[in-house]
Design a protein around this motif. Structure first.
Motif, PDB file in Angstrom:
ATOM      1  N   TYR A 180       0.823  -1.210   0.000  1.00  0.00           N
ATOM      2  CA  TYR A 180       0.000   0.000   0.000  1.00  0.00           C
ATOM      3  C   TYR A 180       0.859   1.263   0.000  1.00  0.00           C
ATOM      4  CZ  TYR A 180      -4.341  -2.547   0.602  1.00  0.00           C
ATOM      5  OH  TYR A 180      -5.423  -3.357   0.399  1.00  0.00           O
ATOM      6  N   LEU A 181       1.966   1.224   0.736  1.00  0.00           N
ATOM      7  CA  LEU A 181       2.823   2.407   0.784  1.00  0.00           C
ATOM      8  C   LEU A 181       3.417   2.695  -0.592  1.00  0.00           C
ATOM      9  CD1 LEU A 181       4.135   4.631   2.415  1.00  0.00           C
ATOM     10  CD2 LEU A 181       5.957   3.024   3.027  1.00  0.00           C
ATOM     11  N   SER A 182       3.891   1.656  -1.265  1.00  0.00           N
ATOM     12  CA  SER A 182       4.436   1.829  -2.605  1.00  0.00           C
ATOM     13  C   SER A 182       3.384   2.390  -3.554  1.00  0.00           C
ATOM     14  CB  SER A 182       4.960   0.483  -3.128  1.00  0.00           C
ATOM     15  OG  SER A 182       5.389   0.594  -4.465  1.00  0.00           O
ATOM     16  N   TRP A 183       2.172   1.841  -3.469  1.00  0.00           N
ATOM     17  CA  TRP A 183       1.111   2.294  -4.371  1.00  0.00           C
ATOM     18  C   TRP A 183       0.781   3.765  -4.173  1.00  0.00           C
ATOM     19  CZ3 TRP A 183      -3.749   4.258  -3.277  1.00  0.00           C
ATOM     20  CH2 TRP A 183      -4.562   4.481  -4.403  1.00  0.00           C
ATOM     21  N   ILE A 184       0.598   4.197  -2.925  1.00  0.00           N
ATOM     22  CA  ILE A 184       0.163   5.576  -2.709  1.00  0.00           C
ATOM     23  C   ILE A 184       1.278   6.560  -3.025  1.00  0.00           C
ATOM     24  CG2 ILE A 184       0.713   5.621  -0.221  1.00  0.00           C
ATOM     25  CD1 ILE A 184      -2.151   7.447  -2.147  1.00  0.00           C
ATOM     26  N   LEU A 185       2.519   6.218  -2.739  1.00  0.00           N
ATOM     27  CA  LEU A 185       3.611   7.135  -3.065  1.00  0.00           C
ATOM     28  C   LEU A 185       3.733   7.318  -4.572  1.00  0.00           C
ATOM     29  CD1 LEU A 185       6.385   6.084  -0.507  1.00  0.00           C
ATOM     30  CD2 LEU A 185       4.870   8.073  -0.406  1.00  0.00           C
ATOM     31  N   LYS A 186       3.562   6.239  -5.321  1.00  0.00           N
ATOM     32  CA  LYS A 186       3.619   6.357  -6.776  1.00  0.00           C
ATOM     33  C   LYS A 186       2.392   7.092  -7.320  1.00  0.00           C
ATOM     34  CE  LYS A 186       6.620   2.362  -7.314  1.00  0.00           C
ATOM     35  NZ  LYS A 186       6.774   0.957  -7.784  1.00  0.00           N
ATOM     36  N   PHE A 232       4.980  -3.946 -14.149  1.00  0.00           N
ATOM     37  CA  PHE A 232       4.022  -4.006 -13.050  1.00  0.00           C
ATOM     38  C   PHE A 232       4.765  -4.360 -11.780  1.00  0.00           C
ATOM     39  CE2 PHE A 232       4.317  -8.226 -14.858  1.00  0.00           C
ATOM     40  CZ  PHE A 232       4.331  -9.073 -13.755  1.00  0.00           C
ATOM     41  N   ALA A 233       4.137  -4.032 -10.641  1.00  0.00           N
ATOM     42  CA  ALA A 233       4.732  -4.318  -9.336  1.00  0.00           C
ATOM     43  C   ALA A 233       4.320  -5.705  -8.868  1.00  0.00           C
ATOM     44  CB  ALA A 233       4.296  -3.264  -8.323  1.00  0.00           C
TER      45      ALA A 233
END
Length: 261
Positions: A180-186, A232-233
């Motif tokens: 979730y942290l990676s997604w929101i920062l990106k 993709f991640a």
């Protein structure tokens, strides 16, 4: 009213109101813009409905088991590890998404240590829905430092507590938080500018944190490439959600073939 500058919308920040920190409206700062889903996630007082527990009490097996027992009613007979992991996905989404938006977009410092917050869970399902804060927001000079403080003061101790209570590997829980942290920062980088979140992404991408300690999220999110060339991640550790009836898999994000359906 938000002003438009260079084609982007500049929203009001807490820094614009240095005398009124105690009165800042976090939901108002988010507004109806691209981060509207952050509204109602960080509260100044408990809501009229729901289950409210101090986050520090999640280290108490009786408290934690009571919440998980309520949530597990959705998945009778299922693997408890998968149930706990799924519950923490809700938890870490609330812990990382709205706070990151306020830290990096609105330049707000929030006291989000585990002993400074209470958790609000849905009264029927036990799903985490929001946090109740005990301290007022302040201006943030260094959003990345605030995020580091969140990881040390909340993510780490709650992961230690949940891993001990539920028999779930800490690395699985760290991967849930990292996803979730990676997604929101990106997402912030996409909506605003990549430079805005460089310091935050470093807390995911570097082997050590600024304090010198090993970064438990390092390598948890890996970039992969489809045959068509699209990137993709992909997670390093499966969240086990595919073991729960009625819950879809993570698609290409899952490291296990069984979890991609």
């Amino acid at each position: 009213m938000a002003a438009e500058m260079n084609g982007t919308v500049s929203r009001p920040s807490i820094a614009d109101h240095p005398i009124a920190y105690h009165a800042v409206d976090l939901d108002g700062l988010v507004g109806d813009g691209p981060f509207a889903y952050c509204r109602g996630k960080l509260l100044a007082s408990p809501p009229p409905a729901g289950i409210v527990v101090h986050c520090r009490d999640l280290g108490d097996p009786d408290v934690f088991d009571g919440i998980i027992a309520r949530y597990s009613e959705k998945f009778p007979g299922s693997d408890r590890r998968a149930i706990v992991s799924m519950w923490t996905l809700y938890y870490f989404s609330v812990l990382t998404i709205a706070p990151s938006v306020h830290m990096f977009v609105n330049r707000i410092a929030l006291s989000l240590e585990m002993d400074r917050l209470s958790l609000v869970c849905n009264g029927e399902t036990g799903e985490p829905e929001a946090f109740v804060m005990s301290d007022r927001p302040e201006a943030a000079a260094d959003p990345a430092a605030e995020l580091h403080r969140l990881m040390l003061g909340h993510a780490e101790p709650v992961i230690v507590a949940i891993a001990a209570n539920a028999g779930v590997a800490p690395k699985l829980l760290w991967n849930n938080a990292a996803a979730y942290l990676s997604w929101i920062l990106k997402e912030i980088a996409h909506r605003h500018a990549p430079a805005l979140v460089e310091g935050g992404l470093a807390l995911l991408d570097e082997a050590a944190w600024p304090c010198g300690r090993r970064n438990p999220m390092f390598g948890m999110i890996r970039m992969a490439r489809q045959q068509c060339g699209l990137e993709f991640a992909r997670r390093k550790v499966c969240c086990l959600r595919y073991n729960l009836p009625g819950v879809g898999g993570c698609g290409e994000a899952c490291p296990l073939p069984d979890g991609r359906h």
